[in-house]
Design a protein around this motif. Structure first.
Motif, PDB file in Angstrom:
ATOM      1  N   PHE A  39       0.832  -1.204   0.000  1.00 50.35           N
ATOM      2  CA  PHE A  39       0.000   0.000   0.000  1.00 50.35           C
ATOM      3  C   PHE A  39       0.869   1.258   0.000  1.00 50.35           C
ATOM      4  CE2 PHE A  39      -2.535   3.146   2.588  1.00 50.35           C
ATOM      5  CZ  PHE A  39      -3.399   3.505   1.566  1.00 50.35           C
ATOM      6  N   ASN A  40       1.902   1.265   0.820  1.00 50.21           N
ATOM      7  CA  ASN A  40       2.801   2.423   0.848  1.00 50.21           C
ATOM      8  C   ASN A  40       3.510   2.612  -0.482  1.00 50.21           C
ATOM      9  OD1 ASN A  40       2.209   3.236   3.488  1.00 50.21           O
ATOM     10  ND2 ASN A  40       3.658   1.778   4.339  1.00 50.21           N
ATOM     11  N   GLN A  41       3.896   1.521  -1.126  1.00 51.26           N
ATOM     12  CA  GLN A  41       4.515   1.607  -2.450  1.00 51.26           C
ATOM     13  C   GLN A  41       3.508   2.136  -3.469  1.00 51.26           C
ATOM     14  OE1 GLN A  41       7.842   1.143  -3.071  1.00 51.26           O
ATOM     15  NE2 GLN A  41       7.251   2.095  -5.001  1.00 51.26           N
ATOM     16  N   HIS A  42       2.289   1.672  -3.375  1.00 54.13           N
ATOM     17  CA  HIS A  42       1.210   2.134  -4.258  1.00 54.13           C
ATOM     18  C   HIS A  42       1.016   3.650  -4.109  1.00 54.13           C
ATOM     19  CE1 HIS A  42      -2.731   2.260  -6.230  1.00 54.13           C
ATOM     20  NE2 HIS A  42      -3.195   2.861  -5.156  1.00 54.13           N
ATOM     21  N   LEU A  43       1.026   4.127  -2.875  1.00 54.87           N
ATOM     22  CA  LEU A  43       0.881   5.567  -2.632  1.00 54.87           C
ATOM     23  C   LEU A  43       2.035   6.347  -3.257  1.00 54.87           C
ATOM     24  CD1 LEU A  43      -0.295   5.593   1.091  1.00 54.87           C
ATOM     25  CD2 LEU A  43      -1.691   6.041  -0.941  1.00 54.87           C
ATOM     26  N   LYS A  44       3.256   5.829  -3.112  1.00 50.26           N
ATOM     27  CA  LYS A  44       4.421   6.488  -3.719  1.00 50.26           C
ATOM     28  C   LYS A  44       4.287   6.534  -5.232  1.00 50.26           C
ATOM     29  CE  LYS A  44       8.019   5.574  -0.323  1.00 50.26           C
ATOM     30  NZ  LYS A  44       9.232   4.805  -0.033  1.00 50.26           N
ATOM     31  N   ASN A  45       3.870   5.429  -5.826  1.00 50.43           N
ATOM     32  CA  ASN A  45       3.712   5.360  -7.281  1.00 50.43           C
ATOM     33  C   ASN A  45       2.657   6.345  -7.782  1.00 50.43           C
ATOM     34  OD1 ASN A  45       5.606   3.331  -7.273  1.00 50.43           O
ATOM     35  ND2 ASN A  45       4.116   1.681  -7.493  1.00 50.43           N
ATOM     36  N   GLN A  46       1.638   6.579  -6.963  1.00 53.03           N
ATOM     37  CA  GLN A  46       0.547   7.485  -7.322  1.00 53.03           C
ATOM     38  C   GLN A  46       0.832   8.934  -6.912  1.00 53.03           C
ATOM     39  OE1 GLN A  46      -2.395   6.455  -8.876  1.00 53.03           O
ATOM     40  NE2 GLN A  46      -1.407   4.473  -9.074  1.00 53.03           N
ATOM     41  N   ASN A  47       2.000   9.176  -6.285  1.00 53.01           N
ATOM     42  CA  ASN A  47       2.314  10.494  -5.714  1.00 53.01           C
ATOM     43  C   ASN A  47       1.202  10.963  -4.801  1.00 53.01           C
ATOM     44  OD1 ASN A  47       4.848  10.814  -6.937  1.00 53.01           O
ATOM     45  ND2 ASN A  47       3.893  11.563  -8.825  1.00 53.01           N
ATOM     46  N   ASN A  48       0.734  10.050  -3.976  1.00 49.83           N
ATOM     47  CA  ASN A  48      -0.373  10.308  -3.064  1.00 49.83           C
ATOM     48  C   ASN A  48       0.183  10.416  -1.650  1.00 49.83           C
ATOM     49  OD1 ASN A  48      -2.771  10.380  -1.638  1.00 49.83           O
ATOM     50  ND2 ASN A  48      -3.622   8.553  -2.586  1.00 49.83           N
ATOM     51  N   GLU A  49      -0.034  11.523  -0.993  1.00 48.78           N
ATOM     52  CA  GLU A  49       0.457  11.764   0.359  1.00 48.78           C
ATOM     53  C   GLU A  49      -0.720  11.726   1.322  1.00 48.78           C
ATOM     54  OE1 GLU A  49       3.483  12.162   2.951  1.00 48.78           O
ATOM     55  OE2 GLU A  49       3.769  12.184   0.791  1.00 48.78           O
ATOM     56  N   LEU A  50      -0.659  10.877   2.341  1.00 50.79           N
ATOM     57  CA  LEU A  50      -1.757  10.746   3.304  1.00 50.79           C
ATOM     58  C   LEU A  50      -1.688  11.764   4.433  1.00 50.79           C
ATOM     59  CD1 LEU A  50      -2.122   6.882   3.760  1.00 50.79           C
ATOM     60  CD2 LEU A  50      -3.455   8.411   2.322  1.00 50.79           C
ATOM     61  N   ASN A  51      -0.512  12.248   4.750  1.00 49.14           N
ATOM     62  CA  ASN A  51      -0.281  13.173   5.859  1.00 49.14           C
ATOM     63  C   ASN A  51      -0.450  12.527   7.224  1.00 49.14           C
ATOM     64  OD1 ASN A  51       0.279  15.323   4.091  1.00 49.14           O
ATOM     65  ND2 ASN A  51      -1.902  15.764   3.889  1.00 49.14           N
ATOM     66  N   ILE A  52      -0.589  11.215   7.267  1.00 48.94           N
ATOM     67  CA  ILE A  52      -0.567  10.473   8.522  1.00 48.94           C
ATOM     68  C   ILE A  52       0.148   9.149   8.257  1.00 48.94           C
ATOM     69  CG2 ILE A  52      -2.738  11.462   9.395  1.00 48.94           C
ATOM     70  CD1 ILE A  52      -4.077   8.780   8.819  1.00 48.94           C
ATOM     71  N   ASN A  53       0.735   8.583   9.307  1.00 46.23           N
ATOM     72  CA  ASN A  53       1.311   7.246   9.200  1.00 46.23           C
ATOM     73  C   ASN A  53       0.192   6.255   9.476  1.00 46.23           C
ATOM     74  OD1 ASN A  53       3.898   8.156   8.674  1.00 46.23           O
ATOM     75  ND2 ASN A  53       4.381   8.334  10.844  1.00 46.23           N
ATOM     76  N   LEU A  54       0.028   5.308   8.591  1.00 49.57           N
ATOM     77  CA  LEU A  54      -1.089   4.387   8.678  1.00 49.57           C
ATOM     78  C   LEU A  54      -0.585   2.955   8.631  1.00 49.57           C
ATOM     79  CD1 LEU A  54      -4.243   4.285   8.559  1.00 49.57           C
ATOM     80  CD2 LEU A  54      -4.015   4.144   6.088  1.00 49.57           C
ATOM     81  N   SER A  55      -1.041   2.158   9.562  1.00 46.56           N
ATOM     82  CA  SER A  55      -0.731   0.729   9.564  1.00 46.56           C
ATOM     83  C   SER A  55      -2.028  -0.009   9.853  1.00 46.56           C
ATOM     84  CB  SER A  55       0.309   0.417  10.637  1.00 46.56           C
ATOM     85  OG  SER A  55       0.542  -0.979  10.669  1.00 46.56           O
ATOM     86  N   ILE A  56      -2.401  -0.874   8.931  1.00 49.48           N
ATOM     87  CA  ILE A  56      -3.686  -1.554   9.028  1.00 49.48           C
ATOM     88  C   ILE A  56      -3.445  -3.047   9.180  1.00 49.48           C
ATOM     89  CG2 ILE A  56      -5.804  -2.096   7.767  1.00 49.48           C
ATOM     90  CD1 ILE A  56      -5.575   0.706   6.531  1.00 49.48           C
ATOM     91  N   LYS A  57      -4.188  -3.657  10.076  1.00 53.58           N
ATOM     92  CA  LYS A  57      -4.122  -5.098  10.262  1.00 53.58           C
ATOM     93  C   LYS A  57      -5.378  -5.717   9.660  1.00 53.58           C
ATOM     94  CE  LYS A  57      -0.685  -5.101  13.562  1.00 53.58           C
ATOM     95  NZ  LYS A  57      -0.280  -3.744  13.429  1.00 53.58           N
ATOM     96  N   ILE A  58      -5.193  -6.630   8.734  1.00 52.47           N
ATOM     97  CA  ILE A  58      -6.299  -7.372   8.126  1.00 52.47           C
ATOM     98  C   ILE A  58      -6.371  -8.703   8.860  1.00 52.47           C
ATOM     99  CG2 ILE A  58      -7.232  -8.375   6.020  1.00 52.47           C
ATOM    100  CD1 ILE A  58      -7.041  -5.326   5.920  1.00 52.47           C
ATOM    101  N   LEU A  59      -7.464  -8.922   9.582  1.00 50.45           N
ATOM    102  CA  LEU A  59      -7.601 -10.096  10.426  1.00 50.45           C
ATOM    103  C   LEU A  59      -8.789 -10.932   9.991  1.00 50.45           C
ATOM    104  CD1 LEU A  59      -7.188  -8.225  13.840  1.00 50.45           C
ATOM    105  CD2 LEU A  59      -5.385  -9.156  12.371  1.00 50.45           C
TER     106      LEU A  59
END
Length: 178
Positions: free
Chosen positions: A40-60
């Motif tokens: 997801f972080n790589q995808h954001l970099k590729n899209q030049n998309n900045e979230l302005n927050i650090n995000l970590s999601i757990k898929i359970l």
């Protein structure tokens, strides 16, 4: 991670597959979530998309974790979280069609940088507490009624999380105003 895998394999041998199945699925979820966050972080970099927050999601996996009742608790996500959540959902749906994400905000937490008396603090707190404090970025005071209405929390969750912020002196309560 390798040591945990070895331990799970030893438990399988000693106790059987059925006994350790959920534990193995939980372990797998942690690894997959880490990999998914990196993608997801790589995808954001590729899209030049900045979230302005650090995000970590757990898929359970719902059946593997002792998450308790998974009924959605009413909650209006703060605007600071809306875009990152939407971006992750879009990314996730591209990777896994047919799967449904259920956000368990009552199990989430985060770190919030708070400035008090010319000092900065990094505070770890639950999502509902962060949402309450974020409301004060644009104003100095709010009524408890306004906070509850904006966040759409039920009485139990609202009282519990507001009280913890008052007890820690991150918020003060003016009983004359409410």
């Amino acid at each position: 991670m390798e040591l945990e895998e070895v331990m799970i394999n030893k438990l399988k041998q000693a106790c059987g597959y059925e006994f350790t199945n959920k534990l193995h699925r939980m372990y797998t979820d942690v690894g997959i979530s880490l990999e998914l966050n990196n993608k997801f972080n790589q995808h954001l970099k590729n899209q030049n998309n900045e979230l302005n927050i650090n995000l970590s999601i757990k898929i359970l996996q719902a059946g593997a974790w002792p998450l308790g009742p998974q009924t959605a608790i009413p909650f209006a996500v703060p605007q600071e979280f809306e875009k990152p959540i939407r971006d992750f959902e879009t990314f996730y749906n591209l990777k896994f069609s047919g799967r449904k994400l259920s956000w368990l905000h009552h199990l989430c937490h985060g770190e919030l940088k708070v400035s008090l008396a010319k000092k900065s603090y990094l505070i770890t707190m639950q999502t509902y507490q962060m949402a309450m404090l974020l409301l004060f970025e644009k104003c100095d005071s709010l009524s408890t009624k306004d906070i509850k209405e904006v966040l759409q929390l039920n009485n139990e969750n609202f009282q519990k999380h507001l009280q913890s912020l008052i007890d820690s002196k991150l918020l003060t309560l003016d009983t004359e105003v409410g």
